[in-house]
Design an enzyme around this catalytic site. Structure first.
Site, PDB file in Angstrom:
ATOM      1  N   ALA A   1      -2.940   0.021   7.070  1.00  0.00           N
ATOM      2  CA  ALA A   1      -4.263  -0.533   7.391  1.00  0.00           C
ATOM      3  C   ALA A   1      -5.325   0.343   6.739  1.00  0.00           C
ATOM      4  O   ALA A   1      -5.091   1.519   6.454  1.00  0.00           O
ATOM      5  CB  ALA A   1      -4.479  -0.572   8.897  1.00  0.00           C
TER       6      ALA A   1
ATOM      7  N   GLY B   1       0.837  -1.203   0.000  1.00  0.00           N
ATOM      8  CA  GLY B   1       0.000   0.000   0.000  1.00  0.00           C
ATOM      9  C   GLY B   1       0.866   1.245   0.000  1.00  0.00           C
ATOM     10  O   GLY B   1       2.104   1.166   0.063  1.00  0.00           O
ATOM     11  N   SER B   2       0.211   2.412  -0.063  1.00  0.00           N
ATOM     12  CA  SER B   2       0.967   3.660  -0.220  1.00  0.00           C
ATOM     13  C   SER B   2       1.757   4.029   1.038  1.00  0.00           C
ATOM     14  O   SER B   2       2.855   4.591   0.942  1.00  0.00           O
ATOM     15  CB  SER B   2       0.013   4.788  -0.612  1.00  0.00           C
ATOM     16  OG  SER B   2      -1.033   4.917   0.319  1.00  0.00           O
TER      17      SER B   2
ATOM     18  N   GLU C   1      -0.120 -10.594   3.729  1.00  0.00           N
ATOM     19  CA  GLU C   1       0.067  -9.679   4.866  1.00  0.00           C
ATOM     20  C   GLU C   1      -0.243 -10.380   6.189  1.00  0.00           C
ATOM     21  O   GLU C   1       0.460 -10.187   7.178  1.00  0.00           O
ATOM     22  CB  GLU C   1      -0.851  -8.461   4.701  1.00  0.00           C
ATOM     23  CG  GLU C   1      -0.398  -7.517   3.600  1.00  0.00           C
ATOM     24  CD  GLU C   1      -1.372  -6.384   3.325  1.00  0.00           C
ATOM     25  OE1 GLU C   1      -0.925  -5.338   2.836  1.00  0.00           O
ATOM     26  OE2 GLU C   1      -2.578  -6.537   3.576  1.00  0.00           O
TER      27      GLU C   1
ATOM     28  N   GLY D   1      -6.434  -5.105   3.476  1.00  0.00           N
ATOM     29  CA  GLY D   1      -6.713  -5.781   2.206  1.00  0.00           C
ATOM     30  C   GLY D   1      -7.264  -4.874   1.140  1.00  0.00           C
ATOM     31  O   GLY D   1      -7.626  -5.335   0.065  1.00  0.00           O
ATOM     32  N   GLY D   2      -7.307  -3.560   1.443  1.00  0.00           N
ATOM     33  CA  GLY D   2      -7.744  -2.618   0.415  1.00  0.00           C
ATOM     34  C   GLY D   2      -6.889  -2.749  -0.845  1.00  0.00           C
ATOM     35  O   GLY D   2      -7.372  -2.592  -1.962  1.00  0.00           O
TER      36      GLY D   2
HETATM   37  C1  5RP Z   1      -3.110  -3.677   1.348  1.00  0.00           C
HETATM   38  C2  5RP Z   1      -3.445  -3.102   2.658  1.00  0.00           C
HETATM   39  C3  5RP Z   1      -2.983  -1.705   2.920  1.00  0.00           C
HETATM   40  O1  5RP Z   1      -2.189  -1.716   4.043  1.00  0.00           O
HETATM   41  C4  5RP Z   1      -4.170  -0.824   3.153  1.00  0.00           C
HETATM   42  O2  5RP Z   1      -5.017  -0.925   2.018  1.00  0.00           O
HETATM   43  C5  5RP Z   1      -3.754   0.639   3.376  1.00  0.00           C
HETATM   44  O3  5RP Z   1      -3.275   1.171   2.177  1.00  0.00           O
HETATM   45  P1  5RP Z   1      -2.700   2.660   2.110  1.00  0.00           P
HETATM   46  O4  5RP Z   1      -1.454   2.673   2.932  1.00  0.00           O
HETATM   47  O5  5RP Z   1      -2.429   2.864   0.639  1.00  0.00           O
HETATM   48  O6  5RP Z   1      -3.744   3.597   2.646  1.00  0.00           O
HETATM   49  O7  5RP Z   1      -4.038  -3.708   3.508  1.00  0.00           O
HETATM   50  O8  5RP Z   1      -3.662  -4.950   1.189  1.00  0.00           O
END
Ligand code: 5RP
Length: 233
Positions: A85, A29-30, A105, A97-98
């Protein structure tokens, strides 16, 4: 943009937990990408660590920035896992899981002595569920599994019960995870009992893993426009 600075600051604060010689889980994720890039800088300055990536995207980034990697098959545990998260509640229960990497993970988080969550303030919630809960499922029989997930949401007292197959914007095809599975996004709206829902989801044949991370994280770092707040249980 301010969210990105907050994510950067959370990632920077997580570097304090990284010690020479550690095996470190690299989230997806970012926010995690900020961490991987900053870890790469430290490696160039002489820090000796080995990373275990939680997705192919993170593997590519870590290789680009020079973080040495280990395969998951080469280890039996990790010293530390740093990951983002989608939601965090005051008991440090997470929705993840976004980005679609929840299975790897969770395997990495569960094998780590300590999990540090890095997030901006928007991820901190009183009750989980506003963010749709990702559920990784086998492709075979996914529509049946979708139905069972809907039933699990209802039986666990969630406020919503819509469950949708995740589709890519690019090709209008179902998203395929690094593990070759589909993702269902469960619009629970409000999850009054995450433990109950998590157990019910685990019980469904066809569910590979769900994005509720319970009892896995001990430290949550909330990045702000200036600096970061470190919360511990
Ligand atoms: C990926 C995830 C990421 O940690 C979650 O989606 C947060 O992403 P971001 O740091 O881009 O806000 O669980 O599967």
């Amino acid at each position: 943009m301010s969210g990105d600075i907050a994510k950067f600051n959370a990632a920077q604060a997580a570097l304090d937990y990284v010690k020479d010689g550690m095996v470190v889980g690299l989230g997806t994720g970012s926010t995690s990408a900020h961490f991987v890039r900053q870890l790469g800088e430290r490696v160039r300055q002489g820090l000796r660590v080995k990373g275990v990536p939680t997705s192919e995207a993170t593997r590519n980034l870590a290789e680009q920035v020079g973080v040495p990697l280990l395969e998951i098959s080469q280890i039996t545990s990790l010293d530390l896992d740093v990951d983002g998260a989608d939601e965090v509640d005051p008991a440090f229960r997470l929705i993840k899981g976004g980005g679609g990497a929840l299975l790897r993970e969770k395997i990495v988080a569960a094998a780590s002595k300590q999990m540090v969550v890095i997030a901006d303030e928007s991820k901190w919630v009183e009750t989980l569920g506003d963010f749709p809960l990702p559920v990784e499922v086998t492709r075979f029989g996914f529509a049946l599994t979708q139905h069972r997930v809907t039933e699990a949401l209802r039986a666990s007292g969630c406020a919503g019960d819509e469950v949708v197959l995740r589709i890519t914007g690019k090709s209008n095809e179902p998203v395929i995870t690094d593990g070759g599975n589909y993702i269902l996004d469960a619009h629970a709206k409000r999850i009054p009992d995450p433990e109950k829902l998590g157990a019910a989801l685990k019980d469904i044949a066809g569910v590979v893993e769900h994005g509720l991370f319970i009892g896995l994280s001990q430290v949550v770092i909330i990045g702000k426009a200036k600096g970061a707040e470190v919360k511990t249980l």
